[in-house]
Design an enzyme around this catalytic site. Sequence first.
Site, PDB file in Angstrom:
ATOM      1  N   HIS A   1       0.888  -1.160   0.000  1.00 36.50           N
ATOM      2  CA  HIS A   1       0.000   0.000   0.000  1.00 36.50           C
ATOM      3  C   HIS A   1       0.927   1.210   0.000  1.00 36.50           C
ATOM      4  CE1 HIS A   1      -3.048   2.926   1.101  1.00 36.50           C
ATOM      5  NE2 HIS A   1      -2.227   3.337   2.049  1.00 36.50           N
TER       6      HIS A   1
ATOM      7  N   CYS B   1      -4.393   1.825  -4.760  1.00 34.82           N
ATOM      8  CA  CYS B   1      -3.775   2.918  -4.003  1.00 34.82           C
ATOM      9  C   CYS B   1      -2.486   3.406  -4.653  1.00 34.82           C
ATOM     10  CB  CYS B   1      -3.504   2.476  -2.569  1.00 34.82           C
ATOM     11  SG  CYS B   1      -2.475   0.992  -2.461  1.00 34.82           S
TER      12      CYS B   1
END
Length: 192
Positions: free
Chosen positions: A60, A139
């Site tokens: 992420h 993301c």
Amino acid sequence: MRMFFNRLRSIPCLGGGRRSRRSSSSCCDEILPREPVVLNVYDLVDTNHYTMALGVGFFHSGVQLYGREYGFGGHEFPMSGIFEIQPCNGQAELGEHFRFRESILLGYTHFSSADVQRIVDQLGLQFTGNSYHLTSKNCNHFSNSLVHIVCGRKIPGWVNRLAYLVTCVPFLERCMISSPSQHQYRQSSPQH
């Protein structure tokens, strides 16, 4: 008043003076805001310690600007999926599987804090929660877009390489979750 305009004309980054281009940029840096653009990367799985030797992993990422970190996650609604957390605090704010890995300085921006907020708001129209996709709009895609806008750079390739590789193998992509409603974003623990 005339002296003021003459002074402005003598400042190299405003087109005046006889300084080199190199000194011109440092002059502009003194006049304009200069904020670091930092990519914060989080491990999502323990196996990243092994797979990083191959240049891949499940990560992420969020972009840190002006004391805030901006990230993107999925939910079922056609509104912005962009969220804001305290920098490097993913595990506490997003869930235990978001383990901070590293911060990477990617460059600097001359956009003000208010400008950055407007850019993030505009990106929210493109990065809606219901448009999230694990391999094609995640993301890391958001982080790359924001970084490109604010400082003209890209995030390192290894951060999103696994998602790219999965899209190159149709069988693997079909095995991945493709519906945003199956990985809804929750304030306390979004799924990536």
